[in-house]
Motif scaffolding. Structure first.
Motif, PDB file in Angstrom:
ATOM      1  N   PHE A 160       0.889  -1.120  -0.033  1.00 59.05           N
ATOM      2  CA  PHE A 160      -0.065  -0.017   0.041  1.00 59.05           C
ATOM      3  C   PHE A 160       0.926   1.014   0.091  1.00 59.05           C
ATOM      4  CE2 PHE A 160      -2.235  -3.337   2.304  1.00 59.05           C
ATOM      5  CZ  PHE A 160      -3.333  -3.448   1.323  1.00 59.05           C
ATOM      6  N   TYR A 161       0.454   2.128  -0.925  1.00 58.41           N
ATOM      7  CA  TYR A 161       1.491   3.149  -1.192  1.00 58.41           C
ATOM      8  C   TYR A 161       1.187   4.242   0.051  1.00 58.41           C
ATOM      9  CZ  TYR A 161       2.677   7.703  -2.689  1.00 58.41           C
ATOM     10  OH  TYR A 161       3.542   9.041  -2.732  1.00 58.41           O
ATOM     11  N   VAL A 162       2.334   4.770   0.537  1.00 57.23           N
ATOM     12  CA  VAL A 162       2.400   5.563   1.875  1.00 57.23           C
ATOM     13  C   VAL A 162       2.926   6.794   1.351  1.00 57.23           C
ATOM     14  CG1 VAL A 162       2.887   5.828   3.964  1.00 57.23           C
ATOM     15  CG2 VAL A 162       2.782   3.366   3.414  1.00 57.23           C
ATOM     16  N   ALA A 163       4.125   6.732   0.906  1.00 59.60           N
ATOM     17  CA  ALA A 163       4.532   8.360   0.774  1.00 59.60           C
ATOM     18  C   ALA A 163       5.590   8.029  -0.583  1.00 59.60           C
ATOM     19  CB  ALA A 163       5.273   8.616   1.869  1.00 59.60           C
ATOM     20  N   LYS A 164       5.948   9.328  -1.125  1.00 61.56           N
ATOM     21  CA  LYS A 164       7.010   9.311  -1.863  1.00 61.56           C
ATOM     22  C   LYS A 164       8.171  10.305  -1.800  1.00 61.56           C
ATOM     23  CE  LYS A 164       4.219  11.977  -5.265  1.00 61.56           C
ATOM     24  NZ  LYS A 164       2.958  11.996  -4.502  1.00 61.56           N
ATOM     25  N   ALA A 165       9.021  10.066  -2.373  1.00 60.80           N
ATOM     26  CA  ALA A 165      10.482  11.073  -2.169  1.00 60.80           C
ATOM     27  C   ALA A 165      10.522  11.603  -3.845  1.00 60.80           C
ATOM     28  CB  ALA A 165      11.681  10.333  -1.712  1.00 60.80           C
ATOM     29  N   ASP A 166      10.174  12.920  -3.675  1.00 59.17           N
ATOM     30  CA  ASP A 166      10.238  13.615  -5.130  1.00 59.17           C
ATOM     31  C   ASP A 166      11.416  14.415  -5.255  1.00 59.17           C
ATOM     32  OD1 ASP A 166       9.383  15.937  -4.083  1.00 59.17           O
ATOM     33  OD2 ASP A 166       7.397  15.032  -3.857  1.00 59.17           O
ATOM     34  N   THR A 167      11.383  14.940  -6.368  1.00 64.20           N
ATOM     35  CA  THR A 167      12.662  15.766  -6.631  1.00 64.20           C
ATOM     36  C   THR A 167      12.781  17.048  -5.745  1.00 64.20           C
ATOM     37  OG1 THR A 167      11.712  17.066  -8.416  1.00 64.20           O
ATOM     38  CG2 THR A 167      12.930  14.857  -8.899  1.00 64.20           C
ATOM     39  N   PRO A 225      10.678   7.334  -5.875  1.00 63.44           N
ATOM     40  CA  PRO A 225      10.853   6.231  -5.064  1.00 63.44           C
ATOM     41  C   PRO A 225       9.669   6.477  -4.023  1.00 63.44           C
ATOM     42  CG  PRO A 225      12.819   7.210  -5.389  1.00 63.44           C
ATOM     43  CD  PRO A 225      11.782   8.303  -6.143  1.00 63.44           C
ATOM     44  N   ARG A 226       9.329   5.263  -3.639  1.00 71.84           N
ATOM     45  CA  ARG A 226       8.045   4.892  -2.920  1.00 71.84           C
ATOM     46  C   ARG A 226       8.240   4.225  -1.695  1.00 71.84           C
ATOM     47  NH1 ARG A 226       5.080   4.105  -8.081  1.00 71.84           N
ATOM     48  NH2 ARG A 226       6.946   5.476  -8.606  1.00 71.84           N
ATOM     49  N   LEU A 227       7.330   4.483  -0.720  1.00 63.65           N
ATOM     50  CA  LEU A 227       7.373   3.795   0.529  1.00 63.65           C
ATOM     51  C   LEU A 227       5.831   3.038   0.615  1.00 63.65           C
ATOM     52  CD1 LEU A 227       9.012   3.565   2.891  1.00 63.65           C
ATOM     53  CD2 LEU A 227       7.733   5.498   4.083  1.00 63.65           C
ATOM     54  N   VAL A 228       5.870   1.792   0.942  1.00 64.68           N
ATOM     55  CA  VAL A 228       4.744   1.060   0.907  1.00 64.68           C
ATOM     56  C   VAL A 228       4.458   0.425   2.203  1.00 64.68           C
ATOM     57  CG1 VAL A 228       4.665   0.883  -1.623  1.00 64.68           C
ATOM     58  CG2 VAL A 228       5.538  -1.088  -0.160  1.00 64.68           C
ATOM     59  N   GLU A 229       3.496   0.047   2.686  1.00 63.84           N
ATOM     60  CA  GLU A 229       3.442  -0.682   3.933  1.00 63.84           C
ATOM     61  C   GLU A 229       2.406  -1.846   3.872  1.00 63.84           C
ATOM     62  OE1 GLU A 229       0.238   2.730   5.925  1.00 63.84           O
ATOM     63  OE2 GLU A 229       2.291   2.200   6.688  1.00 63.84           O
ATOM     64  N   TYR A 230       2.680  -2.684   4.865  1.00 64.22           N
ATOM     65  CA  TYR A 230       1.871  -4.113   4.728  1.00 64.22           C
ATOM     66  C   TYR A 230       1.705  -4.149   6.501  1.00 64.22           C
ATOM     67  CZ  TYR A 230       3.631  -5.468   0.367  1.00 64.22           C
ATOM     68  OH  TYR A 230       3.871  -5.620  -1.014  1.00 64.22           O
ATOM     69  N   TYR A 231       0.517  -4.840   6.732  1.00 65.91           N
ATOM     70  CA  TYR A 231      -0.020  -5.033   8.071  1.00 65.91           C
ATOM     71  C   TYR A 231       0.011  -6.615   8.453  1.00 65.91           C
ATOM     72  CZ  TYR A 231      -1.087  -0.203   8.667  1.00 65.91           C
ATOM     73  OH  TYR A 231      -1.124   0.906   8.921  1.00 65.91           O
ATOM     74  N   ASP A 232       0.864  -6.934   9.629  1.00 63.59           N
ATOM     75  CA  ASP A 232       0.888  -8.546   9.626  1.00 63.59           C
ATOM     76  C   ASP A 232      -0.659  -8.830   9.940  1.00 63.59           C
ATOM     77  OD1 ASP A 232       3.589  -8.507   8.806  1.00 63.59           O
ATOM     78  OD2 ASP A 232       4.339  -9.004  10.856  1.00 63.59           O
ATOM     79  N   TYR A 255      13.818   4.710 -11.633  1.00 60.93           N
ATOM     80  CA  TYR A 255      12.416   4.045 -12.048  1.00 60.93           C
ATOM     81  C   TYR A 255      12.485   3.758 -13.240  1.00 60.93           C
ATOM     82  CZ  TYR A 255       7.240   3.792 -11.875  1.00 60.93           C
ATOM     83  OH  TYR A 255       5.896   3.386 -11.786  1.00 60.93           O
ATOM     84  N   ALA A 256      11.769   2.696 -13.889  1.00 53.09           N
ATOM     85  CA  ALA A 256      11.763   2.118 -15.365  1.00 53.09           C
ATOM     86  C   ALA A 256      10.558   1.486 -15.355  1.00 53.09           C
ATOM     87  CB  ALA A 256      12.983   1.206 -15.610  1.00 53.09           C
ATOM     88  N   TRP A 257       9.589   2.143 -16.142  1.00 51.97           N
ATOM     89  CA  TRP A 257       8.250   1.326 -16.162  1.00 51.97           C
ATOM     90  C   TRP A 257       7.489   1.734 -17.398  1.00 51.97           C
ATOM     91  CZ3 TRP A 257       7.800  -1.475 -11.532  1.00 51.97           C
ATOM     92  CH2 TRP A 257       6.268  -1.772 -11.235  1.00 51.97           C
ATOM     93  N   ASP A 258       6.538   0.978 -17.741  1.00 45.95           N
ATOM     94  CA  ASP A 258       5.517   0.886 -18.523  1.00 45.95           C
ATOM     95  C   ASP A 258       4.547   1.942 -18.321  1.00 45.95           C
ATOM     96  OD1 ASP A 258       3.493   0.649 -20.411  1.00 45.95           O
ATOM     97  OD2 ASP A 258       3.794  -1.396 -20.977  1.00 45.95           O
TER      98      ASP A 258
END
Lengths: 462, 312
Positions: free
Chosen positions: A29-36, A101-108, A301-304
């Motif tokens: 789950f997307y949380v935050a990003k680090a932009d320029t 670049p992004r921060l994502v999180e999971y919950y156990d 990043y390298a993405w379609d």
């Protein structure tokens, strides 16, 4: 790829919240990003390239009195007025956000339960900036020729050619472009290669007074796929920060005269990084630059462009891509689309490169190679929230509790390795947040459950 | 219990090993290239991959087997008589190390094409193209962006330079082909330095260009192939200079992808011309090469054969 789209769009109504993600490749789950924006005075360049055709969009973090702004760029030919444009700064912001670049999180989940629960969090995020130019006159005596003179948006643009670098630099200084000392050799080398100089200043009459200057775009044809960076190293006020966003129909872009390195990704990091993601990203980038002796270009990043997972921002719409110079897209219908998906698959592959350079580490201009590699890559860092509850309620729970302690230690070590931070400081901070052995109540962590003899665990009679 | 003869044998083992390897310059080359493969695999984000190695290996061996079989069939010998995998292995490694591709079959095709052209394109019994080079170039020309070389990926590390130099010296001195490597690098460097001086560039720029790992690999392990370069020393040096000149022009002028490889492939036909103008004794690998004419090995096999014969 097609199948993935299909699965993703089917999954969306269920998830309700946004992520175009096939269940099997769920990226958190997307949380935050680090932009320029985290990097002061970063330049951002978007290069859309197809065959010999290129559109370059140049933006800088200029802040201050616009009359002070000037941009000087070597170009291979004299562009026509129609080849120059100013872009909406929001386009670069969007591209920056999408590729950050992004921060994502999971919950156990509760280890005692078999079913799973996902929760999600969301954040919003910030963005980039712009460039500018000026005017011209006389100059014959200095051997400088004004090949063209244009007014484009808030900018006054001149295309100059010259016989000698001395004359050109003198002329530029006389006309309000502050050319740093020591630029003669570099300017001279470009002139000998028969390059022209594209110089821009802000017209105070046409400038609307906003603090933000819009990016300048130039469309041109050249068999060389390169970016001149040497002028930026002349004044040498420390290292320069540059982001290159390359848009191609083929695949990933790499530098052919410098090593391209993937920024380390897909690491589990301590939960507290969520509150200091910007510091984390900056420290990590600096540390990785150091590890490569300052001589590498980092791929972030390298993405379609048709999708993302998880999305730090929506994929760019075809209209936005066209504004950024993507000249090979047909007009496609646009309408409301599910989050995380482009309206229809677009034939655009984006590569985000990040470098920190000076004349010593990057003596030569960047040259690029378009590759056929379409493997997706993203800078992604993972937070795993532990399940909190009665760790003695079942044997699975007690084993889970001791696995947590090991996991946290691994996270601390990984973070120290990524950023160069002191691992003990990291452990202390984690402990403050309750991520330490001592914080798990009800379990003897000095003698954790899974340290029971294996036969006791085997039959559960311990 | 004290077995003198056995101790003696053990003590001699390193020497025996060295002699066995040194019996054929290709042994050194294979060791060097295998090391470069491991280096690339372990240090680069976009380095050589084991799967690519496997595909290239299959392509090279298939072509080598077919080529040998056809030659043997014509000569009325058993099909796999004289099958020599060493050169094909070198092509395999060269293709794997230098070529990057969008799909695994491309490595297969590159290695297959390179070896197949070795059998198909011959002038007076000598093959024209360097197999690894022409295989890579063929893929780049046929497939466009789906095949590429990553010259920047080797970085500028002195480590790799030292390694390459040491092993190259061994390889090339035993094959007597150091002249090509030096001729190529010296010409290449001279042109880049001269250009930098003319432009007024800092010398850091040509130095940066020259310290590229991929350039060293090309100079020491590709252009030096004794079988596809001129037989006479003067011819070899002229050939090396021509390749360096064309390669620098490709870089400075049209910014051609894979410039040195393209230059080497383009100048393949120069070798037979130089051989005609400057005839000299043809190079043969020590045994195993099914070359039809004048097969007189330059190297005699070492008398010490601790691992049996070196034939494969």
């Amino acid at each position: 790829m097609k199948l993935k789209h299909l699965i993703a769009s089917l999954a969306l109504p269920l998830a309700g919240l946004a992520f175009a993600a096939p269940a099997s490749a769920f990226c958190g789950f997307y949380v935050a990003k680090a932009d320029t924006d985290l990097f002061n005075d970063a330049s951002k360049v978007v290069l859309a390239r197809d065959g010999d055709r290129t559109v370059i969009t140049m933006a800088s973090d200029f802040r201050g009195d616009v009359s002070e702004f000037a941009m000087v760029v070597p170009v291979v030919a004299v562009p026509e007025r129609e080849q120059i444009n100013v872009a909406n700064p929001a386009l670069i912001k969007h591209l920056d956000a999408y590729t950050a670049p992004r921060l994502v999180e999971y919950y156990d989940e509760n280890p005692c339960e078999a079913d799973r629960r996902y929760r999600m969090m969301e954040n919003s995020a910030p963005m980039p900036a712009p460039p500018m130019p000026s005017a011209a006159d006389e100059a014959e005596s200095l051997g400088v020729t004004i090949e063209a003179e244009y007014e484009v948006g808030e900018y006054d643009i001149l295309i100059l050619s010259a016989e000698e670098s001395d004359g050109l630099i003198k002329w530029l200084n006389q006309n309000g472009y502050k050319i740093p000392k020591g630029a003669e050799e570099t300017v001279g080398a470009y002139l000998k290669r028969d390059m022209k100089f594209f110089v821009a200043k802000v017209s105070l009459e046409r400038h609307d007074g906003s603090a933000m200057l819009r990016p300048i775009q130039v469309a041109y044809e050249d068999e060389d796929f390169m970016l001149p960076i040497r002028l930026g190293t002349v004044n040498a006020e420390g290292k320069q920060e540059l982001f290159v966003f390359a848009l191609t129909s083929k695949g990933r872009v790499e530098t052919s005269n410098y090593r391209t390195v993937k920024l380390p990704s897909d690491m589990d990091v301590p939960i507290y990084v969520k509150d200091e993601f910007a510091d984390f990203y900056k420290a990590m980038f600096s540390h990785q630059v150091e590890k490569e002796n300052g001589k590498a270009v980092f791929m972030e990043y390298a993405w379609d462009m048709s999708w993302c997972d998880p999305c730090a921002a929506e994929p760019l719409r075809p209209s936005e891509l066209r504004e950024l110079g993507v000249m090979w897209l047909d007009d496609a219908p646009e309408g409301p689309t599910p989050r995380g998906m482009a309206p229809s698959p677009v034939d655009v592959f984006v590569t985000r490169l990040h470098l920190r350079y000076d004349a010593k580490t990057f003596p030569e201009d960047l040259t690029f190679e378009i590759t056929g590699d379409r493997e997706n890559y993203q800078g992604r860092y993972v937070l795993r929230h532990p399940w909190r509850g009665d760790y003695t309620s079942c044997s699975a729970a007690s084993e889970y509790a001791s696995s947590l302690v090991e996991r946290w230690d691994a996270e601390a070590v990984a973070l120290a390795k990524l950023t160069g931070w002191d691992v003990n400081d990291i452990r202390d901070k984690m402990a403050d947040g309750g991520y330490s052995a001592a914080a798990i109540r009800g379990v003897d962590v000095e003698n954790p459950v899974n340290k029971k003899s294996w036969w006791k665990r085997l039959w559960g009679n311990g | 219990m004290y077995d003198v003869s056995r101790m003696d044998a053990v003590a001699r083992l390193p020497l025996a090993l060295f002699r066995t390897i040194d019996a054929d310059p290709r042994h050194w080359q294979i060791i060097a290239l295998a090391g470069l493969f491991l280096f690339s695999y372990s240090t680069s984000s976009f380095g050589a991959e084991p799967s690519a190695l496997l595909f290239a290996f299959c392509g090279a061996m298939l072509a080598q087997g077919l080529g040998s079989a056809v030659l043997n069939l014509r000569a009325g010998r058993p099909l796999l008589h004289g099958f020599d995998p060493k050169s094909a292995l070198i092509t395999t490694l060269g293709v794997t190390i230098l070529l990057r591709a969008a799909a695994p079959w491309i490595w297969f095709a590159a290695a297959f094409t390179g070896i197949a052209l070795k059998f198909l394109v011959r002038i007076k019994g000598k093959h024209v193209f360097n197999p690894g080079c022409i295989g890579i170039v063929a893929m780049m020309l046929l497939l466009g962006r789906d095949a590429w070389v990553s010259p920047g990926q080797w970085g500028q590390m002195p480590l790799i330079a030292g390694y390459a130099l040491a092993l190259a010296a061994l390889t090339l001195s035993s094959a007597k082909r150091l002249d090509i490597a030096i001729g190529f690098l010296a010409t290449f460097a001279a042109i880049l330095f001269a250009r930098a001086m003319w432009l007024g560039d800092p010398m850091a720029i040509p130095l940066h260009q020259l310290s590229s790992g991929s350039l060293l690999i090309f100079a020491f392990f590709m252009i030096t192939d004794p079988r596809s370069t001129p037989d006479s020393r003067v011819g070899r040096i002229l050939f090396a200079m021509a390749v360096a000149g064309l390669a620098t022009w490709f870089i400075i002028g049209p910014n051609q992808r894979g410039a040195p490889l393209m230059a080497l492939a383009a100048l393949g036909l120069l070798t037979p011309l130089l051989d005609r103008a400057l005839p000299a004794r043809r190079f043969e690998w020590p045994r195993g090469t099914p070359a039809p004419d004048r097969a007189r090995p330059i190297f005699t096999l070492s008398p010490l054969k601790p691992w049996g014969t070196k034939e494969t």
